[in-house]
Motif scaffolding. Structure first.
Motif, PDB file in Angstrom:
ATOM      1  N   ALA A 178       0.851  -1.184   0.000  1.00  0.00           N
ATOM      2  CA  ALA A 178       0.000   0.000   0.000  1.00  0.00           C
ATOM      3  C   ALA A 178       0.885   1.232   0.000  1.00  0.00           C
ATOM      4  CB  ALA A 178      -0.924   0.009   1.216  1.00  0.00           C
ATOM      5  N   ASN A 179       0.626   2.124  -0.948  1.00  0.00           N
ATOM      6  CA  ASN A 179       1.405   3.349  -1.082  1.00  0.00           C
ATOM      7  C   ASN A 179       0.461   4.521  -1.272  1.00  0.00           C
ATOM      8  OD1 ASN A 179       4.458   2.371  -1.596  1.00  0.00           O
ATOM      9  ND2 ASN A 179       3.032   0.968  -2.584  1.00  0.00           N
ATOM     10  N   ALA A 180       0.627   5.568  -0.463  1.00  0.00           N
ATOM     11  CA  ALA A 180      -0.206   6.752  -0.611  1.00  0.00           C
ATOM     12  C   ALA A 180       0.332   7.691  -1.676  1.00  0.00           C
ATOM     13  CB  ALA A 180      -0.318   7.496   0.727  1.00  0.00           C
ATOM     14  N   GLY A 181       1.587   7.550  -2.069  1.00  0.00           N
ATOM     15  CA  GLY A 181       2.200   8.430  -3.050  1.00  0.00           C
ATOM     16  C   GLY A 181       2.325   7.767  -4.411  1.00  0.00           C
ATOM     17  N   GLU A 182       3.098   8.404  -5.289  1.00  0.00           N
ATOM     18  CA  GLU A 182       3.288   7.894  -6.640  1.00  0.00           C
ATOM     19  C   GLU A 182       4.274   6.729  -6.653  1.00  0.00           C
ATOM     20  OE1 GLU A 182       4.520  11.047  -9.138  1.00  0.00           O
ATOM     21  OE2 GLU A 182       2.546  11.981  -9.235  1.00  0.00           O
ATOM     22  N   LEU A 183       4.086   5.843  -7.637  1.00  0.00           N
ATOM     23  CA  LEU A 183       5.014   4.741  -7.879  1.00  0.00           C
ATOM     24  C   LEU A 183       5.655   4.979  -9.233  1.00  0.00           C
ATOM     25  CD1 LEU A 183       2.767   1.732  -6.777  1.00  0.00           C
ATOM     26  CD2 LEU A 183       4.373   3.033  -5.403  1.00  0.00           C
ATOM     27  N   THR A 184       6.967   5.196  -9.258  1.00  0.00           N
ATOM     28  CA  THR A 184       7.663   5.475 -10.505  1.00  0.00           C
ATOM     29  C   THR A 184       8.766   4.453 -10.722  1.00  0.00           C
ATOM     30  OG1 THR A 184       9.198   7.000  -9.408  1.00  0.00           O
ATOM     31  CG2 THR A 184       7.181   7.945 -10.307  1.00  0.00           C
TER      32      THR A 184
ATOM     33  N   VAL B 174      -1.962  -1.400  -3.578  1.00  0.00           N
ATOM     34  CA  VAL B 174      -2.718  -0.145  -3.557  1.00  0.00           C
ATOM     35  C   VAL B 174      -1.743   1.005  -3.753  1.00  0.00           C
ATOM     36  CG1 VAL B 174      -4.191   1.398  -2.223  1.00  0.00           C
ATOM     37  CG2 VAL B 174      -4.488  -1.077  -2.026  1.00  0.00           C
ATOM     38  N   ALA B 175      -2.037   1.864  -4.723  1.00  0.00           N
ATOM     39  CA  ALA B 175      -1.240   3.072  -4.966  1.00  0.00           C
ATOM     40  C   ALA B 175      -2.154   4.279  -4.835  1.00  0.00           C
ATOM     41  CB  ALA B 175      -0.600   3.030  -6.346  1.00  0.00           C
TER      42      ALA B 175
ATOM     43  N   ASN C  11      -5.269  -5.053  -7.991  1.00  0.00           N
ATOM     44  CA  ASN C  11      -4.419  -3.871  -8.063  1.00  0.00           C
ATOM     45  C   ASN C  11      -5.317  -2.643  -8.092  1.00  0.00           C
ATOM     46  OD1 ASN C  11      -1.706  -5.058  -8.418  1.00  0.00           O
ATOM     47  ND2 ASN C  11      -2.544  -5.828 -10.338  1.00  0.00           N
ATOM     48  N   LEU C  12      -4.977  -1.648  -7.286  1.00  0.00           N
ATOM     49  CA  LEU C  12      -5.735  -0.397  -7.259  1.00  0.00           C
ATOM     50  C   LEU C  12      -4.767   0.759  -7.383  1.00  0.00           C
ATOM     51  CD1 LEU C  12      -8.218   1.389  -6.793  1.00  0.00           C
ATOM     52  CD2 LEU C  12      -7.844   1.134  -4.331  1.00  0.00           C
ATOM     53  N   ALA C  13      -4.992   1.596  -8.394  1.00  0.00           N
ATOM     54  CA  ALA C  13      -4.230   2.830  -8.562  1.00  0.00           C
ATOM     55  C   ALA C  13      -5.232   3.974  -8.612  1.00  0.00           C
ATOM     56  CB  ALA C  13      -3.395   2.790  -9.833  1.00  0.00           C
ATOM     57  N   VAL C  14      -5.178   4.853  -7.603  1.00  0.00           N
ATOM     58  CA  VAL C  14      -6.099   5.986  -7.582  1.00  0.00           C
ATOM     59  C   VAL C  14      -5.797   6.931  -8.732  1.00  0.00           C
ATOM     60  CG1 VAL C  14      -6.909   7.942  -6.208  1.00  0.00           C
ATOM     61  CG2 VAL C  14      -6.412   5.764  -5.097  1.00  0.00           C
ATOM     62  N   GLY C  15      -4.531   7.021  -9.129  1.00  0.00           N
ATOM     63  CA  GLY C  15      -4.134   7.886 -10.238  1.00  0.00           C
ATOM     64  C   GLY C  15      -3.973   7.105 -11.527  1.00  0.00           C
ATOM     65  N   ASP C  16      -3.098   7.614 -12.400  1.00  0.00           N
ATOM     66  CA  ASP C  16      -2.871   7.005 -13.709  1.00  0.00           C
ATOM     67  C   ASP C  16      -1.851   5.883 -13.619  1.00  0.00           C
ATOM     68  OD1 ASP C  16      -4.558   8.991 -14.665  1.00  0.00           O
ATOM     69  OD2 ASP C  16      -2.901  10.351 -15.126  1.00  0.00           O
ATOM     70  N   VAL C  17      -1.953   4.952 -14.568  1.00  0.00           N
ATOM     71  CA  VAL C  17      -0.991   3.861 -14.684  1.00  0.00           C
ATOM     72  C   VAL C  17      -0.294   3.976 -16.028  1.00  0.00           C
ATOM     73  CG1 VAL C  17      -0.678   1.373 -14.847  1.00  0.00           C
ATOM     74  CG2 VAL C  17      -2.271   2.307 -13.175  1.00  0.00           C
TER      75      VAL C  17
ATOM     76  N   ALA D 168      -7.821   1.514 -12.220  1.00  0.00           N
ATOM     77  CA  ALA D 168      -6.944   2.665 -12.412  1.00  0.00           C
ATOM     78  C   ALA D 168      -7.745   3.808 -13.000  1.00  0.00           C
ATOM     79  CB  ALA D 168      -5.770   2.316 -13.326  1.00  0.00           C
ATOM     80  N   ARG D 169      -7.213   5.026 -12.828  1.00  0.00           N
ATOM     81  CA  ARG D 169      -7.881   6.163 -13.452  1.00  0.00           C
ATOM     82  C   ARG D 169      -7.688   6.132 -14.954  1.00  0.00           C
ATOM     83  NH1 ARG D 169      -6.388  11.906 -11.140  1.00  0.00           N
ATOM     84  NH2 ARG D 169      -4.428  11.470 -12.216  1.00  0.00           N
ATOM     85  N   SER D 170      -6.469   5.991 -15.403  1.00  0.00           N
ATOM     86  CA  SER D 170      -6.188   5.818 -16.826  1.00  0.00           C
ATOM     87  C   SER D 170      -4.988   4.892 -16.965  1.00  0.00           C
ATOM     88  CB  SER D 170      -5.920   7.155 -17.517  1.00  0.00           C
ATOM     89  OG  SER D 170      -4.678   7.687 -17.099  1.00  0.00           O
ATOM     90  N   VAL D 171      -4.936   4.197 -18.086  1.00  0.00           N
ATOM     91  CA  VAL D 171      -3.859   3.252 -18.355  1.00  0.00           C
ATOM     92  C   VAL D 171      -3.214   3.633 -19.680  1.00  0.00           C
ATOM     93  CG1 VAL D 171      -3.232   0.839 -18.678  1.00  0.00           C
ATOM     94  CG2 VAL D 171      -5.104   1.441 -17.128  1.00  0.00           C
TER      95      VAL D 171
END
Length: 610
Positions: free
Chosen positions: A372-378, A389-390, A404-410, A422-425
């Motif tokens: 689980a990560n509250a920040g970005e994964l780069t 969880v991202a 897999n859950l990404a609140v932002g873009d993948v 994901a929001r967008s892939v």
């Protein structure tokens, strides 16, 4: 009269005799009379061996509103030690000093420079030996230091006060009372310099100091205040469970100070080479038998159970059960069960059960159950046995057994056993049983895919050669979508009561108003009224369909299909009107199944996005 009332009040509140404030004016009195007057003023009794005290010695001491301890220091000139038991003060004569003692004692009071009040829970420490203490509820401290120190700088810190540093010249036991200045209103502690004072007095006398202003030290990241998240509060709670009360006080008071050491060895947070200042010390190498506690790690750390680090870790860190880090981690972090970090992670992070990070993660992240990560994964490879969880965007690969859950873009790949969200892939794919995204630049691969913006969604009402009514939902993207259908012929003789199907399709744009699709579906035929409904009654359908727009959200769909029906029981093929037979009643050499083939049709209306 007022002084007596104050003394009575202090006694009623249970103030130890040595900490009671008294006023004495003793001039050329015998020691016996002086002690009698001191005990009367402090409302307590003395206990001592008369043979060890010269009661006829002449004493002169004048102090106003001073602790009994300070009065006795003036009277005995450090030749006696004092202990309080109940309402008694016990006098014990100090042994003759060694010719070359190894240690000396510093004691005294920490006072507010403006009010004269004694300051409790102030941190007093010496940076070379890491000897430290905390002033008691009455502002008193006592610290033992080695006499062979080349220079002694006594540092004093207290929250909401300007830091003080006192240069100690004498290497004999004596008292040094230190006054601290409160931080002026509307000014930040970080903008004020540390005051440096020099102890220029003889032993026993209180401090007479010359003040020198030094530039303010570089600010420590922990001094910056921000709202605490649930993760922060949980991490602080775990830390407090293992850390002593005195260490917690040092951590608060020394928020501007970071000490550096090449190495430390510890058994528990309060038992180790860094003593009770461990929470403010950054170590190059840290070896902890059970639980380690430090401000930072700059190269290497191992812990038998836990490693508790308040700030950053660089290099290698391994904890038998886990690692709890308040700042950033750069390097390799291994936790037998978990890793819990409040900052950014760069490198390899592996937890037997889980990894939790508040900020950005880069590199490889492996969690036996989840990450689980509250920040970005780069530039990340994130592998979770159950889920990942991202809290923000992901650039890399998310691989999970369940979700897999990404609140932002993948920007990369999401691969899971069940669901991806994901929001967008972009730049990669979602692969799982269920794929959900607000938008997708590439094809999601799964049994059910839903793309909110720019996706392909069609709800169709159609008739075929088998069913008068067929309801079909198509979802995914135009180049690759999922098909879910159900149909009925409403009891027509020779037809199944219900058909249910699933399939895949792809579409090609022929013009602005025409779409050509290729679809393959598998349908099961249910005969509820027959005694044996357990046989194979299956149909494979290959369709070529044209979709012509009638309006923005309404289209006409039509086209032929190639069908293969096979059954493992005595059920005859469904009634087909109209159709073109290809083969019938065929059998294979490997089973009792019978096969039929025909060319069918489909026509219907589609409702969906433009």
């Amino acid at each position: 009269m007022l002084c007596l009332l104050a003394q009575s009040y202090a006694f009623a509140q249970g103030v130890p005799p040595l900490e009671r404030l008294i006023t004495v004016d003793i001039r050329n009195a015998t020691l016996e009379n002086a002690l009698r007057e001191i005990s009367r003023a402090g409302r307590f009794e003395f206990s001592y061996n008369p043979a060890r005290i010269d009661g006829k010695a002449v004493v002169t001491v004048r102090l106003t509103n001073a602790p009994v301890r300070e009065v006795l220091n003036r009277v005995f000139q450090s030749q006696m030690t004092f202990k309080s038991r109940g309402n008694y003060v016990i006098l014990v004569r100090t042994d003759a000093p060694e010719s070359s003692p190894k240690n000396f004692l510093l004691d005294g009071y920490i006072l507010d420079e403006q009010t004269g009040e004694r300051i409790a829970q102030a941190s007093i420490f010496e940076k070379t030996t890491l000897a430290s203490t905390v002033s008691n509820p009455f502002g008193y401290y006592r610290l033992r230091l080695p006499t062979d120190l080349p220079a002694v700088r006594l540092d004093v810190r207290k929250q909401a006060y300007v830091g003080e540093t006192v240069l100690i010249r004498s290497r004999t036991s004596h008292s040094v009372s230190i006054r601290m200045t409160p931080v002026p209103p509307r000014l930040s502690l970080e903008t004020l310099p540390i005051r440096v004072s020099e102890d220029t007095t003889r032993p026993v006398n209180t401090l007479a100091a010359v003040t020198v202003d030094l530039p303010a030290p570089e600010l420590d990241s922990t001094a910056q205040t921000r709202p605490k998240s649930i993760l922060d509060k949980g991490r602080d709670g775990i830390t407090r469970f293992f850390v002593s009360a005195q260490q917690s006080i040092h951590d608060v008071n020394l928020s501007r100070d970071t000490l550096y050491r090449d190495w430390q060895v510890s058994f528990l947070p309060f038992i180790g080479t860094n003593h009770r200042l461990s929470g403010r010390i950054s170590n190059r190498i840290s070896v902890n038998a059970l639980i380690g506690y430090s401000f930072g790690v700059r190269a290497f750390e191992v812990g038998g159970l836990f490693n508790l680090v308040r700030s950053d870790v660089t290099g290698f860190q391994a904890g038998g059960i886990g690692n709890i880090v308040g700042g950033n981690v750069s390097g390799v972090q291994l936790g037998g069960l978990f890793n819990l970090n409040g900052g950014m992670v760069q490198g390899v992070q592996a937890g037997g059960l889980f990894n939790v990070n508040v900020k950005q993660a880069q590199g490889v992240q492996l969690g036996g159950l989840f990450n689980a990560n509250a920040g970005e994964l780069t530039n990340i490879v994130q592998v979770g046995g159950l889920f990942n969880v991202a809290g923000k965007s992901v650039k890399g690969l998310q691989l999970a057994g369940i979700a897999n859950l990404a609140v932002g873009d993948v920007q990369g790949w999401q691969v899971s056993g069940i669901v991806n969200r994901a929001r967008s892939v972009q730049g990669g794919h979602q692969i799982g049983l269920i794929n959900l995204a607000d938008s997708a630049g590439n094809i999601p691969i799964g049994l059910f895919s839903h793309v909110q913006k720019g996706g392909f969604r069609r709800f169709e009402v159609a008739a075929t050669e088998i069913n008068l009514l067929n309801l079909t939902y198509r979802t995914g993207v135009r180049r690759f979508y999922n098909i879910i259908s159900a149909g009925s012929n409403f009891g027509r003789e020779g037809s199944a009561d219900l058909t249910a199907g699933y399939g895949l399709g792809t579409g090609f744009v022929l013009s602005r108003s025409t779409l050509f699709t290729l679809e393959g579906t598998h349908h099961h035929h249910f005969y509820f009224n027959q005694p044996d409904n357990g046989g194979w009654n299956n149909q494979i359908r290959l369709s070529t369909l044209f979709e012509t727009k009638l309006s923005r959200h309404l289209s006409l769909a039509y086209g032929p299909s190639l069908n293969w029906y096979f059954s493992g029981d005595d059920t005859t093929p469904p009634t087909r009107r109209p159709s073109v037979p290809l083969f019938s009643n065929g059998t294979d050499a490997f089973s009792t199944s019978r096969h039929w083939g025909w060319v069918g049709f489909q026509v219907g209306l589609r409702f969906g996005n433009s």
